[in-house]
Design a protein around this motif. Structure first.
Motif, mmCIF file in Angstrom:
data_model
loop_
_atom_site.group_PDB
_atom_site.id
_atom_site.type_symbol
_atom_site.label_atom_id
_atom_site.label_comp_id
_atom_site.label_asym_id
_atom_site.label_seq_id
_atom_site.Cartn_x
_atom_site.Cartn_y
_atom_site.Cartn_z
ATOM 1 N N ALA A 75 7.297 -8.442 -9.196
ATOM 2 C CA ALA A 75 6.563 -7.205 -8.938
ATOM 3 C C ALA A 75 7.273 -6.366 -7.879
ATOM 4 O O ALA A 75 7.372 -5.135 -8.001
ATOM 5 C CB ALA A 75 5.136 -7.527 -8.495
ATOM 6 N N LEU A 76 7.783 -7.036 -6.854
ATOM 7 C CA LEU A 76 8.546 -6.315 -5.828
ATOM 8 C C LEU A 76 9.814 -5.706 -6.409
ATOM 9 O O LEU A 76 10.156 -4.544 -6.122
ATOM 10 C CB LEU A 76 8.899 -7.271 -4.689
ATOM 11 C CG LEU A 76 7.776 -7.636 -3.721
ATOM 12 C CD1 LEU A 76 8.182 -8.809 -2.846
ATOM 13 C CD2 LEU A 76 7.404 -6.423 -2.852
ATOM 14 N N ALA A 77 10.515 -6.484 -7.219
ATOM 15 C CA ALA A 77 11.750 -5.987 -7.838
ATOM 16 C C ALA A 77 11.468 -4.796 -8.744
ATOM 17 O O ALA A 77 12.244 -3.819 -8.776
ATOM 18 C CB ALA A 77 12.419 -7.106 -8.627
ATOM 19 N N ALA A 78 10.356 -4.827 -9.472
ATOM 20 C CA ALA A 78 9.997 -3.718 -10.355
ATOM 21 C C ALA A 78 9.681 -2.468 -9.547
ATOM 22 O O ALA A 78 10.047 -1.346 -9.938
ATOM 23 C CB ALA A 78 8.796 -4.106 -11.217
ATOM 24 N N ALA B 96 10.423 -0.831 4.095
ATOM 25 C CA ALA B 96 10.316 0.056 2.932
ATOM 26 C C ALA B 96 9.801 1.437 3.308
ATOM 27 O O ALA B 96 9.655 2.311 2.431
ATOM 28 C CB ALA B 96 9.390 -0.572 1.900
ATOM 29 N N GLY B 97 9.480 1.653 4.580
ATOM 30 C CA GLY B 97 9.020 2.961 5.007
ATOM 31 C C GLY B 97 7.631 3.312 4.514
ATOM 32 O O GLY B 97 7.330 4.490 4.264
ATOM 33 N N THR B 98 6.774 2.336 4.384
ATOM 34 C CA THR B 98 5.412 2.570 3.933
ATOM 35 C C THR B 98 4.464 1.720 4.761
ATOM 36 O O THR B 98 4.898 0.997 5.670
ATOM 37 C CB THR B 98 5.261 2.239 2.432
ATOM 38 O OG1 THR B 98 3.955 2.615 1.986
ATOM 39 C CG2 THR B 98 5.485 0.752 2.165
ATOM 40 N N THR B 99 3.176 1.822 4.465
ATOM 41 C CA THR B 99 2.200 1.010 5.197
ATOM 42 C C THR B 99 1.943 -0.288 4.442
ATOM 43 O O THR B 99 2.059 -0.337 3.202
ATOM 44 C CB THR B 99 0.865 1.754 5.359
ATOM 45 O OG1 THR B 99 0.276 1.948 4.062
ATOM 46 C CG2 THR B 99 1.082 3.100 6.031
ATOM 47 N N PRO B 100 1.593 -1.355 5.152
ATOM 48 C CA PRO B 100 1.294 -2.615 4.465
ATOM 49 C C PRO B 100 0.185 -2.470 3.429
ATOM 50 O O PRO B 100 0.257 -3.040 2.350
ATOM 51 C CB PRO B 100 0.865 -3.541 5.614
ATOM 52 C CG PRO B 100 1.539 -2.986 6.816
ATOM 53 C CD PRO B 100 1.536 -1.502 6.624
ATOM 54 N N ARG B 101 -0.829 -1.678 3.748
ATOM 55 C CA ARG B 101 -1.948 -1.528 2.824
ATOM 56 C C ARG B 101 -1.501 -0.858 1.531
ATOM 57 O O ARG B 101 -1.866 -1.284 0.431
ATOM 58 C CB ARG B 101 -3.046 -0.710 3.498
ATOM 59 C CG ARG B 101 -4.287 -0.498 2.646
ATOM 60 C CD ARG B 101 -5.332 -1.494 2.978
ATOM 61 N NE ARG B 101 -6.451 -1.435 2.025
ATOM 62 C CZ ARG B 101 -7.463 -2.260 2.033
ATOM 63 N NH1 ARG B 101 -7.505 -3.234 2.939
ATOM 64 N NH2 ARG B 101 -8.446 -2.161 1.162
ATOM 65 N N ALA B 102 -0.668 0.193 1.673
ATOM 66 C CA ALA B 102 -0.192 0.900 0.482
ATOM 67 C C ALA B 102 0.672 -0.015 -0.386
ATOM 68 O O ALA B 102 0.554 -0.018 -1.618
ATOM 69 C CB ALA B 102 0.588 2.140 0.893
ATOM 70 N N LEU B 103 1.538 -0.777 0.254
ATOM 71 C CA LEU B 103 2.388 -1.693 -0.502
ATOM 72 C C LEU B 103 1.544 -2.762 -1.176
ATOM 73 O O LEU B 103 1.772 -3.119 -2.343
ATOM 74 C CB LEU B 103 3.417 -2.338 0.441
ATOM 75 C CG LEU B 103 4.340 -3.395 -0.174
ATOM 76 C CD1 LEU B 103 5.035 -2.878 -1.420
ATOM 77 C CD2 LEU B 103 5.364 -3.869 0.861
ATOM 78 N N ALA B 104 0.555 -3.287 -0.463
ATOM 79 C CA ALA B 104 -0.308 -4.323 -1.040
ATOM 80 C C ALA B 104 -1.063 -3.782 -2.246
ATOM 81 O O ALA B 104 -1.213 -4.472 -3.266
ATOM 82 C CB ALA B 104 -1.281 -4.829 0.018
ATOM 83 N N GLU B 105 -1.549 -2.559 -2.154
ATOM 84 C CA GLU B 105 -2.298 -1.980 -3.278
ATOM 85 C C GLU B 105 -1.399 -1.791 -4.499
ATOM 86 O O GLU B 105 -1.828 -2.007 -5.639
ATOM 87 C CB GLU B 105 -2.932 -0.659 -2.852
ATOM 88 C CG GLU B 105 -4.095 -0.863 -1.872
ATOM 89 C CD GLU B 105 -4.643 0.445 -1.316
ATOM 90 O OE1 GLU B 105 -3.976 1.492 -1.508
ATOM 91 O OE2 GLU B 105 -5.710 0.411 -0.668
ATOM 92 N N ASP B 106 -0.151 -1.388 -4.265
ATOM 93 C CA ASP B 106 0.781 -1.238 -5.392
ATOM 94 C C ASP B 106 1.059 -2.589 -6.046
ATOM 95 O O ASP B 106 1.054 -2.713 -7.276
ATOM 96 C CB ASP B 106 2.089 -0.610 -4.909
ATOM 97 C CG ASP B 106 3.093 -0.432 -6.037
ATOM 98 O OD1 ASP B 106 2.915 0.493 -6.855
ATOM 99 O OD2 ASP B 106 4.034 -1.259 -6.130
ATOM 100 N N GLY C 31 11.636 3.035 -8.169
ATOM 101 C CA GLY C 31 11.662 3.978 -7.065
ATOM 102 C C GLY C 31 10.399 4.036 -6.247
ATOM 103 O O GLY C 31 10.326 4.798 -5.268
ATOM 104 N N THR C 32 9.407 3.254 -6.590
ATOM 105 C CA THR C 32 8.157 3.262 -5.826
ATOM 106 C C THR C 32 8.366 2.704 -4.427
ATOM 107 O O THR C 32 7.776 3.158 -3.456
ATOM 108 C CB THR C 32 7.075 2.439 -6.551
ATOM 109 O OG1 THR C 32 6.889 2.963 -7.859
ATOM 110 C CG2 THR C 32 5.762 2.465 -5.791
ATOM 111 N N LEU C 33 9.224 1.720 -4.335
ATOM 112 C CA LEU C 33 9.467 1.029 -3.075
ATOM 113 C C LEU C 33 10.895 1.292 -2.623
ATOM 114 O O LEU C 33 11.856 0.926 -3.316
ATOM 115 C CB LEU C 33 9.217 -0.473 -3.252
ATOM 116 C CG LEU C 33 9.152 -1.337 -1.996
ATOM 117 C CD1 LEU C 33 8.023 -0.881 -1.096
ATOM 118 C CD2 LEU C 33 8.958 -2.800 -2.375
#
Length: 551
Positions: free
Chosen positions: A13-16, A59-69, A21-23
């Motif tokens: 999922a992380l690799a995808a 990744a330049g994002t918030t943990p919550r946003a990454l977790a939701e993705d 380009g999401t991450l």
């Protein structure tokens, strides 16, 4: 779905997310495996991970946003029922019953291999423990190291390490001469010399020595002492081997200290360490400069009279292990050997090894068993073999293995004999015998694993808890190996036994009643029952404890 498969799904999922380009994360920053663990609270799901908190900043994002993705991506993964985001970005994952229940098939088909892994693959370890003087019987202190050392060796091997179990026979030095003098005194009816050995076992040895050498009383004294010493040594060492084998403890190597001296290894060790710049001469003696490596003082290797010290033997023995191809060396020593830790590490450093990685010294604390009687043969000790005769091999081994080595231990002999749930070894062994009984009854009533398995039927809360516990076994074994803590396996087995007894008491029948037909649920539960049996047997084997089929 196993923890490994879930970890791989998270990595995918992380690799995808990186690929589309999401991450904004470099592809090489995506971990090959993601750590997952069991939540402390069952309502939080089957598995949890904090990977979003670990990677969000990169990744330049918030943990919550990454977790939701990640939650959205994982939600479409077969076998995952739901994914929730908690707190600042924790992922709580619940598997569907079928995916979770498949673990039962995995365990049963793996059999004795389940729980074994590769956490320590490539590590070559010399594991030395007990190493008692061959001048008397093994006692209760040796018993603790026998149980822990053997269990640790089994666990290290299960984690992939190449382990050689070694017993260092302290058969050189003045104590061996006193041993010979003591046997001779008993054989000739004279007084045992001051500082000699006085236990009844010495009289037993004297009888054996006289049977081997009836000419002993007529020999010149020095010759008689040598004969008594060597013959007594042979008999005493044979007894030590026999007692340990009966206790389920096997050594790959029995290494003689006297061989170090007769082969010239001690002199060669001094010369090797001198070449490396760590040996110096002072006041006629030869010293090793161990203070350069955290030791509290430099150590004499050869006295001014030319006699090598025990420390010189220790150095030669360490070099022997290194020369025999053991990068890893684990010493298990008694409570009175704290002073050896720094000096052994200093030897390792002087030999060119890394004292933080090439040598480990584990110190065990004292153990006492209430109600045990002092040995009639030795007079002032509790013998290992007497303890086993009284309490039983399984109870002694399990009771000693379930506590950390550095914990002073007070056990009650009568408690270890009780066949009640308050006795941990009985509790675990009874759980195993209950799985066997369950399977036996199932076979009698026509329930067979070969007729099918629908893991989705293992949907009761107690079954989910039991499956969750079963998934933890490989991790527990790897952790016990890495931390050198066999007690983790014992405590896990007790928790598993508790989950099994709880499941059993729910009335979820493996076998139908005599007038009922076999159902798919019966078969599914038989798979789960047999998975528990496999893990209990595998875990008990790591502790050198039997898995009885009837109790």
């Amino acid at each position: 779905m196993t923890p490994t498969e879930l970890s791989e799904a998270l990595s995918a999922a992380l690799a995808a997310a990186v690929a589309d380009g999401t991450l904004a994360l470099p592809a090489d920053a995506v971990p090959a495996s993601v750590h997952v663990e069991r939540p402390r609270q069952r309502e939080h799901g089957d598995w949890a991970t904090n990977v979003a908190l670990q990677l969000a900043k990169k990744a330049g994002t918030t943990p919550r946003a990454l977790a939701e993705d990640l939650a959205a991506r994982l939600g479409a993964t077969p076998g995952i029922k739901s994914v929730g985001v908690a707190g600042p970005g924790f992922l709580n994952i619940t598997l569907d019953a079928a995916a979770a229940g498949e673990l039962a098939r995995t365990i049963v088909e793996a059999g004795a291999a389940y729980g074994r892994g590769e956490a320590l693959t490539g590590q070559v370890i010399n594991l030395e423990y007990i190493s008692a003087n061959p001048t008397g019987p093994l006692h209760i202190g040796h018993t603790r190291w026998a149980a822990l050392g053997d269990s640790l060796g089994r666990i290290l091997r299960a984690a992939g390490a190449d382990v050689t179990a070694e017993y260092y026979i302290n058969d050189a030095g003045a104590q061996m001469d006193r041993f010979g003098e003591s046997i001779l005194a008993r054989a000739t009816g004279t007084e045992v010399p001051e500082g000699g050995y006085r236990g009844e076992y010495v009289s037993e040895l004297a009888t054996k020595v006289l049977a081997d050498h009836p000419e002993l009383p007529e020999l010149p004294r020095d010759e008689a002492i040598a004969v008594a010493r060597e013959a007594g040594y042979t008999h005493q060492l044979a007894e030590i081997r026999e007692v340990l084998e009966n206790f389920g403890v096997h050594f790959d190597v029995w290494f003689s200290e006297r061989d170090l001296h007769s082969s010239g290894a001690v002199e060669k060790a001094v010369a090797r360490l001198r070449e490396q710049g760590h040996v110096f001469d002072q006041e006629g003696a030869v010293w090793l400069r161990t203070t350069d490596f955290t030791d509290d003082k430099d150590r004499v290797m050869v006295r001014a009279n030319g006699e090598p010290t025990y420390f010189a033997s220790d150095a030669a023995y360490y070099l022997s292990k290194k020369d025999r191809g053991f990068p890893g060396k684990i010493y298990l020593l008694g409570a009175d050997h704290h002073g050896y830790v720094n000096r052994l590490k200093a030897i390792a450093a002087c030999a060119g090894d890394d004292p933080e990685t090439n040598i480990e010294v584990l110190i065990g604390q004292l153990v006492n068993v209430g109600g045990a009687k002092l040995s009639k043969r030795a007079g002032n000790i509790i013998e290992l073999r007497d303890l086993v005769d009284w309490i039983g091999r399984d109870a002694v081994r399990y009771s000693l293995a379930r506590y950390p080595a550095d914990t002073p231990l007070e056990l009650q002999g009568e408690d270890m004999l009780k066949q009640t749930n308050d006795n941990p070894v009985f509790y675990v062994q009874y759980a195993h015998s209950r799985t066997v009984s369950n399977g036996r009854t199932a076979a009698e009533r026509g329930v067979r694993r070969a007729d099918g398995f629908d893991p989705a039927l293992l949907d009761h809360g107690s079954e989910a808890a039991l499956i969750g516990r079963l998934t933890e076994f490989p991790r527990i074994v790897a952790q016990a190996a890495e931390l050198r803590e066999p007690h983790r396996v014992a405590r896990y087995l007790e928790a598993l036994a508790g989950d099994y007894h709880s499941w059993y008491n729910q009335g979820l029948r493996v076998s139908p009643y005599p007038d009922e037909e076999v159902t798919e649920a019966n078969r599914a539960r038989l798979w789960l029952n047999d998975a528990v049996r496999t893990v209990l047997a595998n875990g008990l084997d790591l502790l050198g404890v039997s898995a009885p089929e009837r109790m």
